[in-house]
Write a protein that holds these residues in place. Structure first.
Motif, short mmCIF file in Angstrom:
data_model
loop_
_atom_site.label_atom_id
_atom_site.label_comp_id
_atom_site.label_asym_id
_atom_site.label_seq_id
_atom_site.Cartn_x
_atom_site.Cartn_y
_atom_site.Cartn_z
N GLU A 24 -0.57 31.25 42.49
CA GLU A 24 0.03 30.24 43.37
C GLU A 24 1.46 30.64 43.74
OE1 GLU A 24 0.35 26.73 45.65
OE2 GLU A 24 -1.31 27.99 44.96
N SER A 25 2.21 31.18 42.81
CA SER A 25 3.58 31.64 43.10
C SER A 25 3.55 32.76 44.14
CB SER A 25 4.25 32.13 41.82
OG SER A 25 4.39 31.07 40.89
N PHE A 26 2.57 33.66 43.98
CA PHE A 26 2.41 34.76 44.94
C PHE A 26 2.10 34.20 46.33
CE2 PHE A 26 -0.61 37.44 47.23
CZ PHE A 26 0.10 38.61 47.38
N ARG A 27 1.19 33.26 46.43
CA ARG A 27 0.82 32.68 47.72
C ARG A 27 2.01 32.03 48.42
NH1 ARG A 27 -0.20 28.26 50.27
NH2 ARG A 27 0.44 26.99 48.47
N ILE A 28 2.76 31.24 47.62
CA ILE A 28 3.93 30.57 48.19
C ILE A 28 4.97 31.59 48.66
CG2 ILE A 28 5.89 29.08 47.64
CD1 ILE A 28 4.00 27.54 45.76
N LYS A 29 5.15 32.65 47.86
CA LYS A 29 6.15 33.67 48.19
C LYS A 29 5.86 34.32 49.54
CE LYS A 29 8.04 38.09 46.61
NZ LYS A 29 8.03 39.12 45.54
N TYR A 30 4.59 34.64 49.82
CA TYR A 30 4.27 35.38 51.04
C TYR A 30 3.74 34.49 52.16
CZ TYR A 30 4.95 39.79 48.59
OH TYR A 30 5.51 40.85 47.92
N LEU A 31 2.92 33.47 51.82
CA LEU A 31 2.24 32.71 52.86
C LEU A 31 2.76 31.29 53.01
CD1 LEU A 31 -1.42 33.84 52.01
CD2 LEU A 31 0.09 34.77 53.79
N GLY A 32 3.71 30.90 52.18
CA GLY A 32 4.25 29.55 52.25
C GLY A 32 5.08 29.30 53.49
N SER A 33 5.41 28.02 53.72
CA SER A 33 6.18 27.64 54.92
C SER A 33 7.59 28.23 54.91
CB SER A 33 6.26 26.12 55.03
OG SER A 33 6.87 25.57 53.86
N LYS A 34 8.06 28.61 53.77
CA LYS A 34 9.37 29.25 53.66
C LYS A 34 9.23 30.65 53.05
CE LYS A 34 11.86 24.88 53.16
NZ LYS A 34 12.79 24.07 52.33
N GLY A 35 8.07 31.25 53.22
CA GLY A 35 7.79 32.51 52.58
C GLY A 35 8.30 33.71 53.33
N VAL A 36 7.97 34.90 52.79
CA VAL A 36 8.41 36.17 53.33
C VAL A 36 7.88 36.38 54.74
CG1 VAL A 36 8.25 38.68 53.06
CG2 VAL A 36 8.64 37.22 51.06
N LEU A 37 6.60 36.10 54.98
CA LEU A 37 6.02 36.31 56.30
C LEU A 37 6.66 35.42 57.36
CD1 LEU A 37 2.25 36.78 55.39
CD2 LEU A 37 3.66 38.38 56.69
N LYS A 38 6.96 34.19 56.95
CA LYS A 38 7.63 33.28 57.89
C LYS A 38 8.97 33.86 58.35
CE LYS A 38 7.95 29.08 59.77
NZ LYS A 38 6.98 28.52 60.70
N ASP A 39 9.73 34.41 57.41
CA ASP A 39 11.03 35.01 57.74
C ASP A 39 10.86 36.26 58.60
OD1 ASP A 39 12.21 33.00 56.28
OD2 ASP A 39 12.42 34.20 54.45
N LEU A 40 9.86 37.07 58.26
CA LEU A 40 9.66 38.31 59.01
C LEU A 40 9.22 38.02 60.45
CD1 LEU A 40 7.93 40.53 56.30
CD2 LEU A 40 10.26 40.77 57.21
N PHE A 41 8.36 37.04 60.63
CA PHE A 41 7.96 36.69 61.99
C PHE A 41 9.15 36.15 62.78
CE2 PHE A 41 3.47 36.68 60.55
CZ PHE A 41 2.93 37.42 61.60
N ALA A 42 10.08 35.48 62.08
CA ALA A 42 11.29 34.98 62.76
C ALA A 42 12.19 36.13 63.20
CB ALA A 42 12.05 34.04 61.82
N GLU A 43 12.14 37.27 62.48
CA GLU A 43 12.95 38.43 62.81
C GLU A 43 12.34 39.27 63.93
OE1 GLU A 43 15.90 39.57 61.69
OE2 GLU A 43 16.17 37.75 60.50
N PHE A 44 11.09 38.93 64.29
CA PHE A 44 10.37 39.75 65.29
C PHE A 44 11.16 39.88 66.61
CE2 PHE A 44 7.24 40.34 68.70
CZ PHE A 44 6.56 41.44 68.21
N LYS A 45 11.87 38.81 67.00
CA LYS A 45 12.60 38.82 68.27
C LYS A 45 13.79 39.75 68.25
CE LYS A 45 15.26 34.76 66.87
NZ LYS A 45 15.58 33.37 67.18
N ASN A 46 14.27 40.10 67.05
CA ASN A 46 15.43 40.97 66.92
C ASN A 46 15.06 42.45 66.83
OD1 ASN A 46 17.14 38.68 66.89
ND2 ASN A 46 16.83 38.46 64.66
N VAL A 47 13.77 42.75 66.77
CA VAL A 47 13.32 44.13 66.66
C VAL A 47 13.41 44.80 68.03
CG1 VAL A 47 11.34 45.60 66.06
CG2 VAL A 47 11.79 43.52 64.75
N ASP A 48 13.75 46.12 68.02
CA ASP A 48 13.83 46.88 69.26
C ASP A 48 12.49 46.84 69.99
OD1 ASP A 48 16.44 47.47 68.65
OD2 ASP A 48 15.94 49.42 67.74
N ALA A 49 12.58 46.88 71.30
CA ALA A 49 11.37 46.74 72.12
C ALA A 49 10.36 47.83 71.83
CB ALA A 49 11.73 46.73 73.60
N ASP A 50 10.81 49.08 71.63
CA ASP A 50 9.88 50.18 71.39
C ASP A 50 9.22 50.12 70.00
OD1 ASP A 50 12.35 50.61 70.23
OD2 ASP A 50 12.22 52.79 70.38
#
Length: 339
Positions: A24-50
């Protein structure tokens, strides 16, 4: 940033959990509403176009790997719980094994054997299916002797020569045929008589019979042996011998012990006299010795016999002989602590 996602993919692929809490800790860490994936998807707009295409594919791979890992580990942990429920916790101490109970007849038989073993008596055994010679004729009960009516007999297949033994005296005959004096033996065993079953009698019961043969054996030796037995078995030091008749002993006697009149039960079992019959005895008839190829002019001996059920009923105040054969656990468990 892409390199970080690739590292996370490797980390997720190698993750393992031993408990549901860790998963459960693993799930929350990666798939939770405040997890790692949520943060990474938020950073998607800052990634270079290429790099956005590669970065997006890596994020989807990370998400898919994390979801599959959660499903996989959830299934493993649930199966582990079911297996533990089925077999129990193997680290727990085992259930104690319930001890059985000795049968009161076995207890009393062993006590009687032990008492006589102390004064040199060995134990001899013989067959329960006997022939006429060993059960009757050798014991001074020839065919048509009226004393045979004292023992109602089970004959096998209506054969008058094959029967269920009516006493363990037949074992004594067999022992005397194979051994020369001095003889000092007791014969415990099961016997059969064609009698009606009641609270005081049964068609199957157990006996212990004793035999001592040597030179210069007297009735006084018999009396001292019986006095020793009653003291050891019952704690009673007063006995009396009443004249009686048995075909294989002469003279013969019934043995009574003074039970006392201290309680109401004492009055009931002794019928108000204080005396209680426990066995029969006597000097071995010379004809019996002769039938067993022992010289009666050189040797003499005594014999005695008692019913084990009767002794057990006295010791444990059991009112009905049928209780010994009903196999009622409520009755037998009362003897659990008796050695």
């Amino acid at each position: 940033m892409l390199d970080k996602v690739k590292e996370l993919i490797v980390e997720v692929a190698h993750f393992n959990a031993s408990t549901k809490e860790e998963l459960e800790s693993f799930r929350i860490k990666y798939l939770g509403s405040k997890g790692v994936l949520k943060d990474l998807f938020a950073e998607f707009k800052n990634v270079d176009a290429d790099l956005r295409k590669d970065f997006g594919q890596a994020l989807n791979t990370l998400k898919k790997t994390a979801e599959e890992k959660v499903i996989q580990l959830t299934e493993i942990l649930e199966n582990s719980v079911e297996e533990k429920t089925l077999y129990g916790d193997l680290t727990r101490p085992g259930e104690p094994i319930e001890l059985g109970s000795r049968h009161p007849i076995s207890i009393v038989k062993n006590q009687i054997i032990e008492v006589f073993n102390r004064i040199g008596f060995t134990v001899s055994e013989g067959p329960e299916i006997e022939d006429d010679w060993h059960n009757f004729s050798a014991l001074n009960l020839p065919e048509y002797h009226p004393a045979r009516d004292m023992q109602d007999t089970f004959f096998i297949n209506k054969n008058p020569d094959i029967l269920l033994r009516t006493h363990t005296s037949s074992v004594q005959v067999r022992y005397m045929e194979k051994n020369q004096p001095p003889i000092r033996t007791i014969s415990p065993g099961r016997v059969f008589r064609n009698e009606d079953i009641s609270a005081r009698a049964h068609c199957i019961f157990h006996q212990v019979e004793g035999l001592y043969i040597d030179t210069d054996v007297s009735f006084a030796d018999l009396k001292q042996t019986l006095l020793y037995f009653t003291k050891e078995m019952f704690g009673k030091s007063k006995i009396r011998l009443r004249p009686s008749y048995f075909p294989f002993t002469e003279p013969s006697a019934e043995v009574d012990i003074y039970w006392g009149l201290e309680t109401e039960i004492d009055y009931r079992i002794t019928k108000g006299t204080g005396w209680l019959e426990i066995m029969g005895c006597g000097m071995v008839d010379p004809n019996v010795l002769k039938n067993c190829n022992i010289d009666p002019t050189k040797y003499s001996g005594y014999a005695f016999g008692m019913g084990i059920e009767r002794i057990a009923m006295l010791l444990y105040q059991i009112p009905d002989i049928r209780m010994f054969y009903e196999n009622d656990k409520r009755f037998l468990e009362q003897f659990r602590s008796v050695i």
